[in-house]
Design a protein around this motif. Structure first.
Motif, PDB file in Angstrom:
ATOM      1  N   SER A 252      -5.954  10.958  -8.782  1.00  0.00           N
ATOM      2  CA  SER A 252      -6.605  11.326  -7.517  1.00  0.00           C
ATOM      3  C   SER A 252      -7.582  10.241  -7.068  1.00  0.00           C
ATOM      4  CB  SER A 252      -7.345  12.655  -7.670  1.00  0.00           C
ATOM      5  OG  SER A 252      -6.456  13.675  -8.035  1.00  0.00           O
ATOM      6  N   ILE A 253      -8.359   9.718  -7.992  1.00  0.00           N
ATOM      7  CA  ILE A 253      -9.309   8.647  -7.663  1.00  0.00           C
ATOM      8  C   ILE A 253      -8.552   7.391  -7.238  1.00  0.00           C
ATOM      9  CG2 ILE A 253     -11.058   7.100  -8.637  1.00  0.00           C
ATOM     10  CD1 ILE A 253     -11.949   9.538 -10.353  1.00  0.00           C
ATOM     11  N   ALA A 254      -7.462   7.072  -7.941  1.00  0.00           N
ATOM     12  CA  ALA A 254      -6.670   5.893  -7.595  1.00  0.00           C
ATOM     13  C   ALA A 254      -6.051   6.034  -6.211  1.00  0.00           C
ATOM     14  CB  ALA A 254      -5.580   5.666  -8.634  1.00  0.00           C
ATOM     15  N   LEU A 255      -5.542   7.216  -5.894  1.00  0.00           N
ATOM     16  CA  LEU A 255      -4.958   7.445  -4.574  1.00  0.00           C
ATOM     17  C   LEU A 255      -6.013   7.279  -3.487  1.00  0.00           C
ATOM     18  CD1 LEU A 255      -2.489   8.253  -2.908  1.00  0.00           C
ATOM     19  CD2 LEU A 255      -3.155  10.638  -3.231  1.00  0.00           C
ATOM     20  N   TYR A 256      -7.201   7.817  -3.718  1.00  0.00           N
ATOM     21  CA  TYR A 256      -8.281   7.683  -2.751  1.00  0.00           C
ATOM     22  C   TYR A 256      -8.687   6.214  -2.583  1.00  0.00           C
ATOM     23  CZ  TYR A 256     -12.749   8.292  -0.419  1.00  0.00           C
ATOM     24  OH  TYR A 256     -13.783   8.193   0.479  1.00  0.00           O
ATOM     25  N   ALA A 257      -8.821   5.507  -3.696  1.00  0.00           N
ATOM     26  CA  ALA A 257      -9.243   4.103  -3.636  1.00  0.00           C
ATOM     27  C   ALA A 257      -8.211   3.238  -2.925  1.00  0.00           C
ATOM     28  CB  ALA A 257      -9.499   3.570  -5.045  1.00  0.00           C
ATOM     29  N   ILE A 258      -6.942   3.454  -3.221  1.00  0.00           N
ATOM     30  CA  ILE A 258      -5.885   2.662  -2.579  1.00  0.00           C
ATOM     31  C   ILE A 258      -5.794   2.994  -1.094  1.00  0.00           C
ATOM     32  CG2 ILE A 258      -3.377   2.340  -2.498  1.00  0.00           C
ATOM     33  CD1 ILE A 258      -3.433   2.674  -5.585  1.00  0.00           C
ATOM     34  N   SER A 259      -5.966   4.255  -0.746  1.00  0.00           N
ATOM     35  CA  SER A 259      -5.840   4.668   0.653  1.00  0.00           C
ATOM     36  C   SER A 259      -7.021   4.245   1.512  1.00  0.00           C
ATOM     37  CB  SER A 259      -5.687   6.189   0.732  1.00  0.00           C
ATOM     38  OG  SER A 259      -4.540   6.595   0.046  1.00  0.00           O
ATOM     39  N   LYS A 260      -8.206   4.230   0.947  1.00  0.00           N
ATOM     40  CA  LYS A 260      -9.411   3.971   1.736  1.00  0.00           C
ATOM     41  C   LYS A 260      -9.971   2.558   1.615  1.00  0.00           C
ATOM     42  CE  LYS A 260      -9.818   8.058   3.448  1.00  0.00           C
ATOM     43  NZ  LYS A 260      -9.754   8.306   4.870  1.00  0.00           N
ATOM     44  N   SER A 261      -9.370   1.726   0.799  1.00  0.00           N
ATOM     45  CA  SER A 261      -9.914   0.402   0.556  1.00  0.00           C
ATOM     46  C   SER A 261      -9.745  -0.504   1.778  1.00  0.00           C
ATOM     47  CB  SER A 261      -9.231  -0.245  -0.645  1.00  0.00           C
ATOM     48  OG  SER A 261      -9.641  -1.579  -0.780  1.00  0.00           O
TER      49      SER A 261
ATOM     50  N   MET B   7      -6.507  -7.477   3.258  1.00  0.00           N
ATOM     51  CA  MET B   7      -5.635  -8.365   2.499  1.00  0.00           C
ATOM     52  C   MET B   7      -4.229  -8.345   3.086  1.00  0.00           C
ATOM     53  SD  MET B   7      -4.440  -7.978  -1.467  1.00  0.00           S
ATOM     54  CE  MET B   7      -3.316  -6.650  -1.054  1.00  0.00           C
ATOM     55  N   VAL B   8      -3.693  -7.166   3.359  1.00  0.00           N
ATOM     56  CA  VAL B   8      -2.345  -7.050   3.913  1.00  0.00           C
ATOM     57  C   VAL B   8      -2.292  -7.675   5.307  1.00  0.00           C
ATOM     58  CG1 VAL B   8      -0.627  -5.392   4.721  1.00  0.00           C
ATOM     59  CG2 VAL B   8      -1.708  -5.075   2.498  1.00  0.00           C
ATOM     60  N   GLU B   9      -3.327  -7.455   6.120  1.00  0.00           N
ATOM     61  CA  GLU B   9      -3.375  -8.076   7.448  1.00  0.00           C
ATOM     62  C   GLU B   9      -3.431  -9.597   7.335  1.00  0.00           C
ATOM     63  OE1 GLU B   9      -6.760  -6.511   9.494  1.00  0.00           O
ATOM     64  OE2 GLU B   9      -5.994  -4.461   9.432  1.00  0.00           O
ATOM     65  N   ASP B  10      -4.191 -10.096   6.384  1.00  0.00           N
ATOM     66  CA  ASP B  10      -4.361 -11.537   6.202  1.00  0.00           C
ATOM     67  C   ASP B  10      -3.083 -12.202   5.711  1.00  0.00           C
ATOM     68  OD1 ASP B  10      -6.081 -13.890   6.150  1.00  0.00           O
ATOM     69  OD2 ASP B  10      -5.921 -13.758   3.966  1.00  0.00           O
TER      70      ASP B  10
ATOM     71  N   ILE C 169       0.825  -1.220   0.000  1.00  0.00           N
ATOM     72  CA  ILE C 169       0.000   0.000   0.000  1.00  0.00           C
ATOM     73  C   ILE C 169       0.857   1.266   0.000  1.00  0.00           C
ATOM     74  CG2 ILE C 169      -1.746   1.308   1.283  1.00  0.00           C
ATOM     75  CD1 ILE C 169      -2.968  -1.399   2.113  1.00  0.00           C
ATOM     76  N   PRO C 170       1.891   1.376   0.866  1.00  0.00           N
ATOM     77  CA  PRO C 170       2.715   2.598   0.799  1.00  0.00           C
ATOM     78  C   PRO C 170       3.418   2.804  -0.537  1.00  0.00           C
ATOM     79  CG  PRO C 170       3.101   1.462   2.872  1.00  0.00           C
ATOM     80  CD  PRO C 170       2.253   0.560   2.036  1.00  0.00           C
ATOM     81  N   LEU C 171       3.909   1.728  -1.156  1.00  0.00           N
ATOM     82  CA  LEU C 171       4.547   1.886  -2.474  1.00  0.00           C
ATOM     83  C   LEU C 171       3.555   2.408  -3.502  1.00  0.00           C
ATOM     84  CD1 LEU C 171       6.838  -1.262  -2.818  1.00  0.00           C
ATOM     85  CD2 LEU C 171       7.562   1.123  -2.847  1.00  0.00           C
ATOM     86  N   ALA C 172       2.351   1.856  -3.485  1.00  0.00           N
ATOM     87  CA  ALA C 172       1.329   2.319  -4.430  1.00  0.00           C
ATOM     88  C   ALA C 172       0.979   3.784  -4.176  1.00  0.00           C
ATOM     89  CB  ALA C 172       0.091   1.443  -4.332  1.00  0.00           C
ATOM     90  N   GLN C 173       0.835   4.166  -2.911  1.00  0.00           N
ATOM     91  CA  GLN C 173       0.504   5.556  -2.584  1.00  0.00           C
ATOM     92  C   GLN C 173       1.627   6.505  -2.999  1.00  0.00           C
ATOM     93  OE1 GLN C 173      -0.181   4.918   1.587  1.00  0.00           O
ATOM     94  NE2 GLN C 173      -2.409   4.995   1.345  1.00  0.00           N
ATOM     95  N   ILE C 174       2.859   6.134  -2.716  1.00  0.00           N
ATOM     96  CA  ILE C 174       3.998   6.979  -3.093  1.00  0.00           C
ATOM     97  C   ILE C 174       4.055   7.144  -4.612  1.00  0.00           C
ATOM     98  CG2 ILE C 174       6.530   7.033  -3.191  1.00  0.00           C
ATOM     99  CD1 ILE C 174       6.473   5.739  -0.372  1.00  0.00           C
ATOM    100  N   GLY C 175       3.853   6.048  -5.329  1.00  0.00           N
ATOM    101  CA  GLY C 175       3.875   6.117  -6.789  1.00  0.00           C
ATOM    102  C   GLY C 175       2.801   7.026  -7.346  1.00  0.00           C
ATOM    103  N   VAL C 176       1.592   6.944  -6.799  1.00  0.00           N
ATOM    104  CA  VAL C 176       0.499   7.794  -7.294  1.00  0.00           C
ATOM    105  C   VAL C 176       0.789   9.265  -6.981  1.00  0.00           C
ATOM    106  CG1 VAL C 176      -1.959   8.294  -7.123  1.00  0.00           C
ATOM    107  CG2 VAL C 176      -1.188   5.940  -7.154  1.00  0.00           C
ATOM    108  N   VAL C 177       1.319   9.542  -5.801  1.00  0.00           N
ATOM    109  CA  VAL C 177       1.665  10.927  -5.455  1.00  0.00           C
ATOM    110  C   VAL C 177       2.752  11.449  -6.395  1.00  0.00           C
ATOM    111  CG1 VAL C 177       2.717  12.376  -3.668  1.00  0.00           C
ATOM    112  CG2 VAL C 177       0.888  10.797  -3.063  1.00  0.00           C
ATOM    113  N   LEU C 178       3.746  10.610  -6.696  1.00  0.00           N
ATOM    114  CA  LEU C 178       4.792  11.028  -7.634  1.00  0.00           C
ATOM    115  C   LEU C 178       4.225  11.277  -9.030  1.00  0.00           C
ATOM    116  CD1 LEU C 178       7.757   8.698  -6.614  1.00  0.00           C
ATOM    117  CD2 LEU C 178       7.565  11.162  -6.264  1.00  0.00           C
TER     118      LEU C 178
END
Length: 156
Positions: free
Chosen positions: A132-141, A147-150, A95-104
């Motif tokens: 912006s939509i992708a960042l919101y979806a990845i951050s709030k999903s 999935m990451v917890e599992d 999740i952090p890699l995806a968020q960083i990539g979208v911000v970049l």
């Protein structure tokens, strides 16, 4: 009690990535796709790259900005191999890699808007809206968080 419907689990009981995740990752890595397809056509590589990226620095910036998203895509797609080798801590980076990539990627689009004196271009507007939509979806999903917890413990 299951957090998600049964169709969202694999055979070993782990939560699968959301169906939309791969599509979003592929669209975020569109620069990588254009680069790879242009390399596949050896005779017209420079012409294809010039067509898709008229400014020479735009390809490099796009590839660098989407690299974290590409790494997150590789981690998610190679999860079985990583589990079999005993690697488990990589899951925290998805999740952090995806968020960083979208911000970049958003920053790159802001750079281009600034470079063009804040003149409106449709492709820039569409990209900024999608990012912006992708960042919101990845951050709030919740699905991604669950999935990451599992994925924290190896299944037998």
């Amino acid at each position: 009690m299951l957090k998600l419907p049964l169709s969202y689990y694999d055979e070993s009981g782990r939560i699968l990535p959301p169906r939309w995740l791969y599509s979003v990752f592929i669209l975020l890595c569109i620069d990588w796709l254009a680069f790879i397809f242009s390399l596949a056509s050896r005779t017209q590589t420079s012409e294809l790259l010039a067509f898709f990226y008229p400014q020479k620095e735009s390809l490099g910036l796009g590839l660098l900005a989407s690299l974290p998203v590409f790494l997150a895509l590789v981690l998610v797609s190679q999860r079985e191999r990583l589990w079999k080798k005993g690697y488990l801590n990589w899951r925290r980076w998805v999740i952090p890699l995806a968020q960083i990539g979208v911000v970049l990627l958003l920053c790159v689009q802001l750079y281009y808007a600034m470079h063009h004196h804040w003149g409106f271009e449709y492709i820039t507007g569409v990209k900024m809206a999608f990012y912006s939509i992708a960042l919101y979806a990845i951050s709030k999903s919740r699905h991604l968080k669950w999935m990451v917890e599992d994925w924290k413990a190896p299944n037998p």
